[in-house]
Design a protein around this motif. Sequence first.
Motif, PDB file in Angstrom:
ATOM      1  N   ILE A 137       0.822  -1.205   0.000  1.00 29.83           N
ATOM      2  CA  ILE A 137       0.000   0.000   0.000  1.00 29.83           C
ATOM      3  C   ILE A 137       0.862   1.262   0.000  1.00 29.83           C
ATOM      4  CG2 ILE A 137      -0.319   0.331   2.501  1.00 29.83           C
ATOM      5  CD1 ILE A 137      -3.172   0.340  -0.026  1.00 29.83           C
ATOM      6  N   THR A 138       2.025   1.219   0.665  1.00 24.60           N
ATOM      7  CA  THR A 138       2.865   2.421   0.750  1.00 24.60           C
ATOM      8  C   THR A 138       3.758   2.614  -0.464  1.00 24.60           C
ATOM      9  OG1 THR A 138       4.627   1.227   1.926  1.00 24.60           O
ATOM     10  CG2 THR A 138       2.941   2.296   3.282  1.00 24.60           C
ATOM     11  N   THR A 139       3.941   1.561  -1.250  1.00 24.53           N
ATOM     12  CA  THR A 139       4.918   1.635  -2.344  1.00 24.53           C
ATOM     13  C   THR A 139       4.309   1.483  -3.730  1.00 24.53           C
ATOM     14  OG1 THR A 139       5.360  -0.721  -2.017  1.00 24.53           O
ATOM     15  CG2 THR A 139       6.853   0.839  -0.931  1.00 24.53           C
ATOM     16  N   VAL A 140       3.339   0.583  -3.878  1.00 27.61           N
ATOM     17  CA  VAL A 140       2.774   0.288  -5.189  1.00 27.61           C
ATOM     18  C   VAL A 140       1.383   0.892  -5.362  1.00 27.61           C
ATOM     19  CG1 VAL A 140       2.081  -1.544  -6.785  1.00 27.61           C
ATOM     20  CG2 VAL A 140       4.110  -1.844  -5.342  1.00 27.61           C
ATOM     21  N   VAL A 141       0.518   0.681  -4.375  1.00 31.32           N
ATOM     22  CA  VAL A 141      -0.871   1.135  -4.497  1.00 31.32           C
ATOM     23  C   VAL A 141      -0.984   2.642  -4.309  1.00 31.32           C
ATOM     24  CG1 VAL A 141      -3.205   0.935  -3.564  1.00 31.32           C
ATOM     25  CG2 VAL A 141      -1.748  -1.089  -3.724  1.00 31.32           C
ATOM     26  N   ALA A 142      -0.357   3.164  -3.256  1.00 27.66           N
ATOM     27  CA  ALA A 142      -0.520   4.589  -2.938  1.00 27.66           C
ATOM     28  C   ALA A 142       0.812   5.251  -2.578  1.00 27.66           C
ATOM     29  CB  ALA A 142      -1.520   4.753  -1.800  1.00 27.66           C
ATOM     30  N   PRO A 143       1.766   5.252  -3.510  1.00 23.86           N
ATOM     31  CA  PRO A 143       3.063   5.877  -3.209  1.00 23.86           C
ATOM     32  C   PRO A 143       2.963   7.389  -3.034  1.00 23.86           C
ATOM     33  CG  PRO A 143       2.925   5.313  -5.538  1.00 23.86           C
ATOM     34  CD  PRO A 143       1.719   4.711  -4.879  1.00 23.86           C
ATOM     35  N   ASP A 144       1.835   7.979  -3.457  1.00 25.27           N
ATOM     36  CA  ASP A 144       1.648   9.420  -3.322  1.00 25.27           C
ATOM     37  C   ASP A 144       0.717   9.781  -2.171  1.00 25.27           C
ATOM     38  OD1 ASP A 144      -0.583   8.289  -4.445  1.00 25.27           O
ATOM     39  OD2 ASP A 144      -0.879   9.843  -5.973  1.00 25.27           O
ATOM     40  N   GLY A 201      10.730   7.827   2.229  1.00 24.30           N
ATOM     41  CA  GLY A 201       9.522   8.597   2.458  1.00 24.30           C
ATOM     42  C   GLY A 201       8.489   7.908   3.325  1.00 24.30           C
ATOM     43  N   VAL A 202       8.737   6.636   3.660  1.00 23.76           N
ATOM     44  CA  VAL A 202       7.823   5.878   4.522  1.00 23.76           C
ATOM     45  C   VAL A 202       8.372   5.899   5.948  1.00 23.76           C
ATOM     46  CG1 VAL A 202       6.773   3.630   4.983  1.00 23.76           C
ATOM     47  CG2 VAL A 202       7.114   4.389   2.615  1.00 23.76           C
ATOM     48  N   VAL A 203       7.534   6.240   6.913  1.00 20.32           N
ATOM     49  CA  VAL A 203       7.954   6.345   8.313  1.00 20.32           C
ATOM     50  C   VAL A 203       7.810   4.990   8.996  1.00 20.32           C
ATOM     51  CG1 VAL A 203       7.585   7.496  10.521  1.00 20.32           C
ATOM     52  CG2 VAL A 203       7.250   8.758   8.374  1.00 20.32           C
ATOM     53  N   LEU A 204       8.876   4.526   9.623  1.00 26.71           N
ATOM     54  CA  LEU A 204       8.873   3.249  10.342  1.00 26.71           C
ATOM     55  C   LEU A 204       8.386   3.454  11.768  1.00 26.71           C
ATOM     56  CD1 LEU A 204       9.740   0.210  10.296  1.00 26.71           C
ATOM     57  CD2 LEU A 204      11.934   0.970  11.219  1.00 26.71           C
ATOM     58  N   VAL A 205       7.402   2.639  12.183  1.00 26.42           N
ATOM     59  CA  VAL A 205       6.909   2.659  13.561  1.00 26.42           C
ATOM     60  C   VAL A 205       7.004   1.239  14.111  1.00 26.42           C
ATOM     61  CG1 VAL A 205       4.939   3.054  15.083  1.00 26.42           C
ATOM     62  CG2 VAL A 205       5.336   4.589  13.147  1.00 26.42           C
ATOM     63  N   ASP A 206       7.871   1.025  15.078  1.00 25.21           N
ATOM     64  CA  ASP A 206       8.074  -0.291  15.686  1.00 25.21           C
ATOM     65  C   ASP A 206       7.180  -0.398  16.920  1.00 25.21           C
ATOM     66  OD1 ASP A 206       8.982  -2.592  17.025  1.00 25.21           O
ATOM     67  OD2 ASP A 206      11.022  -2.318  16.294  1.00 25.21           O
ATOM     68  N   THR A 207       6.247  -1.365  16.879  1.00 28.00           N
ATOM     69  CA  THR A 207       5.292  -1.512  17.975  1.00 28.00           C
ATOM     70  C   THR A 207       5.629  -2.661  18.918  1.00 28.00           C
ATOM     71  OG1 THR A 207       3.825  -3.009  16.736  1.00 28.00           O
ATOM     72  CG2 THR A 207       3.471  -0.629  16.460  1.00 28.00           C
TER      73      THR A 207
END
Length: 229
Positions: A137-144, A201-207
């Motif tokens: 979703i973050t790279t192919v479907v909705a990179p914008d 451009g994608v923010v990593l959140v470690d839960t």
Amino acid sequence: MSAPLTIAIDGPSGSGKSSVSRAVARALGVGFLDTGAMYRALTWWCLERDIDLTDADAVAAAARDLPLTVGTDPDAPTVSVDGTDISQAIRTTRVSTSVSAVATNLQVRAELQQRQRDLMAQIAQETGGVVAEGRDITTVVAPDASVRVLLTASEEARLRRRSTELHGSTDAAAVEATRDQVVRRDRDDSTVSTFTEAAPGVVLVDTSDLDFDQSVAAVLAVVTAETSA
């Protein structure tokens, strides 16, 4: 007039992306889209129609014809195929152990990814925004997308969460019973999708060390930071 807020959340199985995404959508008052449910719905449809999941062309044809309706209320997300509510049926072990065969079909991915883009645009226009979660979703479907987040967690934490969800327990037997659905599916899906490392451009959140409320707060903090920058 500002553009609708679009938030894309990716991550491995058990990272919390589904429940966290629903809570984020609820907090922001926007629509929700579970893209993984679309692959599960197609898997259910193929199993019901006795379509051989190893027949890539037959499964791709089923994807193109799939009469799918996805509810977008984060408080009550629904999935229907041909008028039948399958929201619970797609979470059964029968579907969970088969969905990777469908999700790794590249023809299927192309078809459902376009449906996902169309749905995201529709939901955002209708509700003022959308939180969409799932593979690619973050790279192919909705990179914008306005905000892109990769939720991650240690394998131990992910197994524990999914074991609690499926079996109501985190004892050794329950964790092992869950391992195939988490570890094997991630391994299979990683052959066609990248969801273990954050793209530029994608923010990593470690839960791993966060409870549910803290995980939701962490993502909302990212939304605030990204949209106010």
